[in-house]
Scaffold this motif. Structure first.
Motif, PDB file in Angstrom:
ATOM      1  N   MET A 128      31.850  34.153  27.014  1.00  0.00           N
ATOM      2  CA  MET A 128      32.180  34.310  28.435  1.00  0.00           C
ATOM      3  C   MET A 128      32.690  32.978  28.980  1.00  0.00           C
ATOM      4  N   LEU A 129      33.867  33.027  29.594  1.00  0.00           N
ATOM      5  CA  LEU A 129      34.447  31.853  30.240  1.00  0.00           C
ATOM      6  C   LEU A 129      34.191  31.943  31.735  1.00  0.00           C
ATOM      7  N   ILE A 130      33.618  30.902  32.310  1.00  0.00           N
ATOM      8  CA  ILE A 130      33.353  30.860  33.750  1.00  0.00           C
ATOM      9  C   ILE A 130      34.296  29.844  34.383  1.00  0.00           C
ATOM     10  N   VAL A 131      35.057  30.302  35.387  1.00  0.00           N
ATOM     11  CA  VAL A 131      36.044  29.450  36.046  1.00  0.00           C
ATOM     12  C   VAL A 131      35.673  29.356  37.529  1.00  0.00           C
ATOM     13  N   SER A 132      35.411  28.153  37.996  1.00  0.00           N
ATOM     14  CA  SER A 132      34.937  27.932  39.368  1.00  0.00           C
ATOM     15  C   SER A 132      36.086  27.929  40.371  1.00  0.00           C
ATOM     16  N   ALA A 133      35.707  27.883  41.647  1.00  0.00           N
ATOM     17  CA  ALA A 133      36.707  27.893  42.722  1.00  0.00           C
ATOM     18  C   ALA A 133      37.652  26.698  42.611  1.00  0.00           C
ATOM     19  N   GLY A 134      37.107  25.502  42.396  1.00  0.00           N
ATOM     20  CA  GLY A 134      37.960  24.326  42.283  1.00  0.00           C
ATOM     21  C   GLY A 134      38.895  24.416  41.094  1.00  0.00           C
ATOM     22  N   GLU A 135      38.410  24.977  40.009  1.00  0.00           N
ATOM     23  CA  GLU A 135      39.244  25.117  38.817  1.00  0.00           C
ATOM     24  C   GLU A 135      40.335  26.165  39.013  1.00  0.00           C
ATOM     25  N   LEU A 179      45.992  35.683  34.589  1.00  0.00           N
ATOM     26  CA  LEU A 179      46.822  34.480  34.539  1.00  0.00           C
ATOM     27  C   LEU A 179      45.941  33.233  34.541  1.00  0.00           C
ATOM     28  N   VAL A 180      44.927  33.225  35.403  1.00  0.00           N
ATOM     29  CA  VAL A 180      43.994  32.100  35.469  1.00  0.00           C
ATOM     30  C   VAL A 180      43.208  31.982  34.166  1.00  0.00           C
ATOM     31  N   ARG A 181      42.706  33.108  33.654  1.00  0.00           N
ATOM     32  CA  ARG A 181      41.900  33.069  32.426  1.00  0.00           C
ATOM     33  C   ARG A 181      42.695  32.515  31.252  1.00  0.00           C
ATOM     34  N   ARG A 182      43.914  32.988  31.083  1.00  0.00           N
ATOM     35  CA  ARG A 182      44.727  32.529  29.953  1.00  0.00           C
ATOM     36  C   ARG A 182      45.019  31.033  30.062  1.00  0.00           C
ATOM     37  N   THR A 183      45.322  30.583  31.279  1.00  0.00           N
ATOM     38  CA  THR A 183      45.610  29.165  31.481  1.00  0.00           C
ATOM     39  C   THR A 183      44.370  28.323  31.226  1.00  0.00           C
ATOM     40  N   ALA A 184      43.218  28.775  31.735  1.00  0.00           N
ATOM     41  CA  ALA A 184      41.972  28.036  31.540  1.00  0.00           C
ATOM     42  C   ALA A 184      41.620  27.947  30.057  1.00  0.00           C
ATOM     43  N   GLN A 185      41.792  29.054  29.351  1.00  0.00           N
ATOM     44  CA  GLN A 185      41.483  29.059  27.920  1.00  0.00           C
ATOM     45  C   GLN A 185      42.426  28.133  27.155  1.00  0.00           C
ATOM     46  N   ARG A 186      43.704  28.158  27.515  1.00  0.00           N
ATOM     47  CA  ARG A 186      44.687  27.306  26.842  1.00  0.00           C
ATOM     48  C   ARG A 186      44.424  25.821  27.081  1.00  0.00           C
ATOM     49  N   ASP A 187      44.042  25.492  28.325  1.00  0.00           N
ATOM     50  CA  ASP A 187      43.927  24.081  28.709  1.00  0.00           C
ATOM     51  C   ASP A 187      42.490  23.553  28.659  1.00  0.00           C
ATOM     52  N   GLY A 188      41.561  24.373  28.204  1.00  0.00           N
ATOM     53  CA  GLY A 188      40.178  23.913  28.100  1.00  0.00           C
ATOM     54  C   GLY A 188      39.502  23.720  29.443  1.00  0.00           C
ATOM     55  N   ILE A 189      39.839  24.551  30.399  1.00  0.00           N
ATOM     56  CA  ILE A 189      39.264  24.461  31.745  1.00  0.00           C
ATOM     57  C   ILE A 189      38.154  25.502  31.873  1.00  0.00           C
ATOM     58  N   GLY A 190      37.085  25.155  32.570  1.00  0.00           N
ATOM     59  CA  GLY A 190      35.992  26.094  32.780  1.00  0.00           C
ATOM     60  C   GLY A 190      34.830  25.836  31.840  1.00  0.00           C
ATOM     61  N   ILE A 191      33.811  26.665  31.984  1.00  0.00           N
ATOM     62  CA  ILE A 191      32.604  26.558  31.161  1.00  0.00           C
ATOM     63  C   ILE A 191      32.562  27.741  30.200  1.00  0.00           C
TER      64      ILE A 191
END
Length: 333
Positions: free
Chosen positions: A1-8, A305-317
């Motif tokens: 599970m990838l968690i992406v915060s508001a700031g991210e 779109l956000v999930r794919r970008t976060a996963q690609r760039d190592g963003i999130g928890i």
């Protein structure tokens, strides 16, 4: 599970208006093509509390890589008086390979920007390019609308704002000054309605409170808050929606118009068909009203779109053991 915060989420979507517009446009076209599943939104309301609500929007988007999910968004208008955001949201994204939830994404930024992108796409598709816009309701949504209108309508140069709270309108106008725009505050609602051929309504109104007589001939009204316009004025306008079944419920202005007439003949077109190349002819004499209910597939498209970008760039928890079940618990039931 990838968690992406508001700031991210804000970091990922910064200066990505064109990509968000493309994602929302594609979601609308796929919906018009029947490649989505979109159950009715669920409204959770509370005893003796008619103002506040939480809404669940489940959705399936049958894109090249299909995805499912749900937005859970609260609307507590009283938060504004306490210096808090009116809306807060979370979006769960599920894999269609195994049904597992793969991401939990902060949703209020996504919700505001997909709403704004929807408005900007309609402004670009339904009327001649406008040099100015009236923003009625000086909150988060109309600020994001202005952000996306600037991307969709490069010739936009003037903004007139109005809010029942004069202080909020003045503060909003100051925020708009960051962009190279001529910004003014209207002295009243009717002045704002007639100031430009493009008007955006993003209020917290629960019942209709305005007519369209002061709008310019051929004006386009982006009716984002859905409950502002008197049913009689809806019936006199050219109406475009995102989904008739969704928008004609929950006491929206269009729902009230349907109850008065017993039909939906007053709805002229669907935005997904227009964006997909179905053709549209602007009426230069009558007001056109665009009333988007706010479809869950739009949230899902931007969240993905956000999930794919976060996963690609190592963003999130990343929580690798979110769904891990101990062997001894498998037979617990």
């Amino acid at each position: 599970m990838l968690i992406v915060s508001a700031g991210e989420v804000r970091q990922i979507l910064s200066d990505q208006e064109d990509n968000v517009l493309d994602a929302v446009r594609r979601a609308y076209v796929l919906h018009a093509q029947g490649r989505t599943v979109l159950p009715h939104s669920v409204f959770l309301r509370f005893p003796e509390d008619a103002r506040n609500r939480i809404i669940g929007l489940p959705a399936y988007l049958g894109d090249d890589t299909p995805v499912a999910g749900m937005k859970w968004i609260s609307s507590f208008p009283g938060n504004l008086d306490r210096g808090l955001a009116r809306a807060s949201a979370a979006i769960v994204v599920n894999s269609m390979a195994d049904g597992h939830p793969v991401a939990l994404v902060e949703g209020s930024t996504i919700s505001a920007r997909r709403t704004a992108a929807s408005a900007a796409l309609a402004a670009r598709a339904l009327a001649p390019p406008a040099g100015g816009v009236s923003l009625i309701g000086c909150g988060v949504i109309n600020f994001e609308v202005l952000r996306f209108l600037r991307a969709a309508l490069p010739g936009l140069a003037e903004v007139t704002v109005f809010d029942l709270d004069a202080g909020r309108a003045a503060a909003f106008a100051r925020r708009c000054a960051r962009w190279d725009l001529k910004v003014s505050v209207a002295g009243g609602l009717e002045e704002a309605l007639g100031a430009h051929p493009l008007v955006c309504l993003a209020t917290t109104a629960g019942v209709p409170h305005l007519g369209l007589a002061r709008c310019r001939p051929g004006a386009l009204v982006l009716h984002l808050s859905l409950r502002d316009i008197f049913p009689a004025d809806i019936l006199a306008a050219v109406n475009v929606v995102d989904d008739a079944d969704h928008v004609c419920r929950a006491a929206t202005s269009l729902h009230l118009a349907e109850q008065e007439t017993g039909n939906r003949d007053f709805i002229a077109a669907d935005i997904g068909e227009i964006l997909g190349g179905g053709g549209w002819r602007h009426d230069p004499e009558r007001v056109t009203v665009y009333s988007p209910f706010g479809l869950g597939v739009l949230d899902l498209a931007v969240a993905e779109l956000v999930r794919r970008t976060a996963q690609r760039d190592g963003i999130g928890i990343w929580l690798p053991d979110f769904l891990t079940i101990a062997p001894e618990d498998l037979d617990a039931d």
